[in-house]
Motif scaffolding. Structure first.
Motif, PDB file in Angstrom:
ATOM      1  N   ALA A  29      94.270 -28.866  31.693  1.00  0.00           N
ATOM      2  CA  ALA A  29      93.069 -29.674  31.906  1.00  0.00           C
ATOM      3  C   ALA A  29      92.923 -30.704  30.797  1.00  0.00           C
ATOM      4  CB  ALA A  29      91.836 -28.776  31.970  1.00  0.00           C
ATOM      5  N   TRP A  33      93.052 -34.822  31.273  1.00  0.00           N
ATOM      6  CA  TRP A  33      91.946 -35.652  30.795  1.00  0.00           C
ATOM      7  C   TRP A  33      92.443 -36.696  29.791  1.00  0.00           C
ATOM      8  CZ3 TRP A  33      89.514 -36.798  26.195  1.00  0.00           C
ATOM      9  CH2 TRP A  33      88.301 -37.466  26.306  1.00  0.00           C
ATOM     10  N   LEU A  59      85.237 -29.983  30.315  1.00  0.00           N
ATOM     11  CA  LEU A  59      86.297 -29.771  31.305  1.00  0.00           C
ATOM     12  C   LEU A  59      86.186 -28.393  31.925  1.00  0.00           C
ATOM     13  CD1 LEU A  59      89.345 -31.249  29.377  1.00  0.00           C
ATOM     14  CD2 LEU A  59      87.916 -32.367  31.097  1.00  0.00           C
TER      15      LEU A  59
END
Length: 62
Positions: A29, A33, A59
């Motif tokens: 994640a 990002w 997140l």
């Protein structure tokens, strides 16, 4: 938990030193990002601690 982490005492040892275990999905994640968010430019050239980044930018790691 990696093999090296398990050899050092596992999650309990890490937690005992004040570190929280990172969900397995957190690094992925964070990487997504970092490569897709225009806000990620502020992290260029910096070392990133995944649990803090995940928490600070909100997140999902479930």
């Amino acid at each position: 938990m990696t093999d090296a982490g398990a050899a050092r005492g596992g999650v309990d040892t890490i937690a005992g030193k004040g570190f929280e275990p990172t969900p397995e999905s957190a690094p992925g994640a964070a990487v997504v990002w970092l490569v897709t968010s225009p806000d990620a430019d502020r992290f260029l050239g910096k070392v990133i601690w995944t649990p803090k980044l995940v928490r600070d930018v909100g997140l999902k790691t479930d």
